[in-house]
Design an enzyme around this catalytic site. Structure first.
Site, PDB file in Angstrom:
ATOM      1  N   GLU A   1      29.219 -30.065 -23.089  1.00 14.86           N
ATOM      2  CA  GLU A   1      28.882 -29.173 -21.983  1.00 14.86           C
ATOM      3  C   GLU A   1      30.117 -28.453 -21.446  1.00 14.86           C
ATOM      4  OE1 GLU A   1      25.492 -32.181 -20.121  1.00 14.86           O
ATOM      5  OE2 GLU A   1      27.387 -31.850 -19.086  1.00 14.86           O
TER       6      GLU A   1
ATOM      7  N   CYS B   1      34.957 -25.236 -16.418  1.00 18.68           N
ATOM      8  CA  CYS B   1      35.176 -26.673 -16.573  1.00 18.68           C
ATOM      9  C   CYS B   1      34.942 -27.031 -18.033  1.00 18.68           C
ATOM     10  CB  CYS B   1      34.211 -27.426 -15.657  1.00 18.68           C
ATOM     11  SG  CYS B   1      34.415 -29.209 -15.668  1.00 18.68           S
TER      12      CYS B   1
ATOM     13  N   CYS C   1      32.276 -40.418 -23.239  1.00 17.96           N
ATOM     14  CA  CYS C   1      33.483 -40.983 -22.629  1.00 17.96           C
ATOM     15  C   CYS C   1      33.394 -42.505 -22.695  1.00 17.96           C
ATOM     16  CB  CYS C   1      33.618 -40.524 -21.180  1.00 17.96           C
ATOM     17  SG  CYS C   1      35.153 -41.067 -20.384  1.00 17.96           S
TER      18      CYS C   1
ATOM     19  N   CYS D   1      32.965 -44.858 -15.801  1.00 22.28           N
ATOM     20  CA  CYS D   1      32.988 -44.736 -14.342  1.00 22.28           C
ATOM     21  C   CYS D   1      31.544 -44.685 -13.840  1.00 22.28           C
ATOM     22  CB  CYS D   1      33.736 -43.464 -13.936  1.00 22.28           C
ATOM     23  SG  CYS D   1      35.463 -43.434 -14.481  1.00 22.28           S
TER      24      CYS D   1
ATOM     25  N   CYS E   1      29.445 -41.294 -13.048  1.00 20.47           N
ATOM     26  CA  CYS E   1      29.539 -40.200 -14.009  1.00 20.47           C
ATOM     27  C   CYS E   1      28.467 -40.315 -15.082  1.00 20.47           C
ATOM     28  CB  CYS E   1      30.926 -40.210 -14.649  1.00 20.47           C
ATOM     29  SG  CYS E   1      31.164 -38.920 -15.880  1.00 20.47           S
TER      30      CYS E   1
ATOM     31  N   CYS F   1      28.542 -33.806 -14.429  1.00 23.96           N
ATOM     32  CA  CYS F   1      29.223 -33.921 -15.707  1.00 23.96           C
ATOM     33  C   CYS F   1      28.424 -34.803 -16.667  1.00 23.96           C
ATOM     34  CB  CYS F   1      30.608 -34.517 -15.480  1.00 23.96           C
ATOM     35  SG  CYS F   1      31.547 -34.707 -16.987  1.00 23.96           S
TER      36      CYS F   1
END
Length: 373
Positions: free
Chosen positions: A112, A125, A132, A136, A139, A350
């Site tokens: 994205e 961005c 990932c 976290c 997220c 995100c």
């Protein structure tokens, strides 16, 4: 709700063994790769600069569009130096002007980008990884897990595709705040920074390029050693190590005191990113401890409302609590800015659009969060 468009385009082209991916090289290395190839064909030296300009400064979708070059040379460039493209799968447009793009990389892979217009500024961005590994809790990308590192071609290709779509209105600012942790993909990000910043590349000033990181210490030092004054944003989100560990598992490997000490290597002011989550990190006592951490650094604190689409089970702090938190930091002598959420009526958190297309969920209720500014 925001508009969604589904678009088909040429997918990211696999690079054959006999070809060179110029878009994955720094401008200096691309120039060096072109020079002997052109000399072997008896082409004049100025052809190199003409070709280089069509990579990033005035990009073309394919060499056939570079009509200032002779047709035989264009055919040879297509064979020797094919231009990889990203395929646009979906585009969402928010009422506030925020645009989200989902790019298909082939083989089920997708990433994205988010474009945020604000006055004359158009901030893009970028994603640096698919997924990932850091997990976290706030997220959406973390819920995907880690899939792959992105090449410099794909990282900068997110910008290149938008310039191809609208050459008259290119992004003016770049933030590495999309999917992934940039400093866990250092080699590609290092090259991408040169492409983004170099006059022969996209020519975006270093002060308009921000790298956001949780604090990967070895590569944080490498970023600090670069001569350009790229901006750094530390993904902080809690004022102490134990509190941070509940939100960000990486705290165990790179403890906050060591990360904060490493920030002294940077010549420019560091930004501390702090997502406000109700009942977890928004108490005034936590604002006091955050101020004690930020003040010696001379850091700017970016207070970010939790995007409700990014973290099921977590609640954004109420607006009065966010305002009180901001006031408390300022009263303690810290520069602080309470940002407003963007793209609340689209999947702008995100990784959210990527996750939703894998496993569809309900729409985000924008009306509940309209008051966040």
């Amino acid at each position: 709700m925001g508009e969604m468009q589904r678009v088909s385009a040429t997918p990211l082209s696999p690079t054959a063994a006999a070809t060179v991916d110029l878009l994955g090289l720094t401008p200096a290395r691309a120039r060096a790769a072109l020079a002997p190839w052109l000399a072997a064909r008896g082409e004049p030296g100025y052809r190199g600069e003409q070709i280089l300009g069509r990579l990033w400064q005035r990009p073309v979708a394919g060499w056939e569009d570079a009509t200032e070059l002779p047709a035989p040379l264009r055919r040879e460039l297509t064979a020797a130096f094919p231009l990889a493209r990203l395929s646009l799968v979906a585009r969402q447009v928010s009422r506030d002007g925020t645009e989200k793009y989902l790019w298909d990389l082939g083989g089920g892979a997708a990433i994205e980008s988010v474009l945020i217009p604000e006055g004359k500024r158009r901030t893009l961005c970028l994603s640096s990884q698919e997924g990932c590994a850091l997990g976290c809790v706030f997220c959406a990308t973390g819920r995907m897990g880690f899939r792959r590192n992105l090449s410099a071609t794909v990282i900068t290709g997110q910008l290149r595709e938008l310039v191809l779509r609208d050459p008259a209105r290119p992004p003016t600012n770049i933030v590495f705040m999309g999917m992934g942790e940039p400093l866990l993909n250092w080699d590609a990000v290092d090259t991408a920074l040169s492409i983004l910043n170099a006059p022969a590349g996209f020519g975006i000033g270093a002060r308009h390029i921000t790298v956001s990181t949780v604090g990967i210490l070895p590569n944080l030092a490498r970023l600090a050693q670069r001569p350009e004054q790229f901006r750094l944003a530390l993904s902080l989100h809690a004022p102490s190590g134990p509190e941070r560990h509940t939100l960000m598992p990486i705290e165990r490997k790179y403890p906050l005191p060591a990360v904060v000490a490493a920030l002294a290597q940077f010549r420019k002011r560091v930004t501390l990113e702090y997502v406000l989550i109700a009942g977890m990190n928004d108490a005034l006592s936590q604002a006091d401890r955050l101020a004690a951490l930020a003040r010696p650094l001379g850091a700017l604190v970016n207070l970010l409302p939790l995007h409700p689409g990014g973290a099921p089970g977590l609640t954004p702090s109420p607006r009065p609590r966010m305002l009180a938190f901001e006031r408390r930091l300022k009263a303690r002598g810290v520069a602080a800015v309470l940002r407003r959420s963007r793209g609340l009526d689209i999947s702008a958190a995100c990784g959210q659009l990527r996750v939703e297309l894998e496993a569809p969920r309900g729409e985000v209720d924008a009306e509940q969060h309209r008051g966040v500014e």
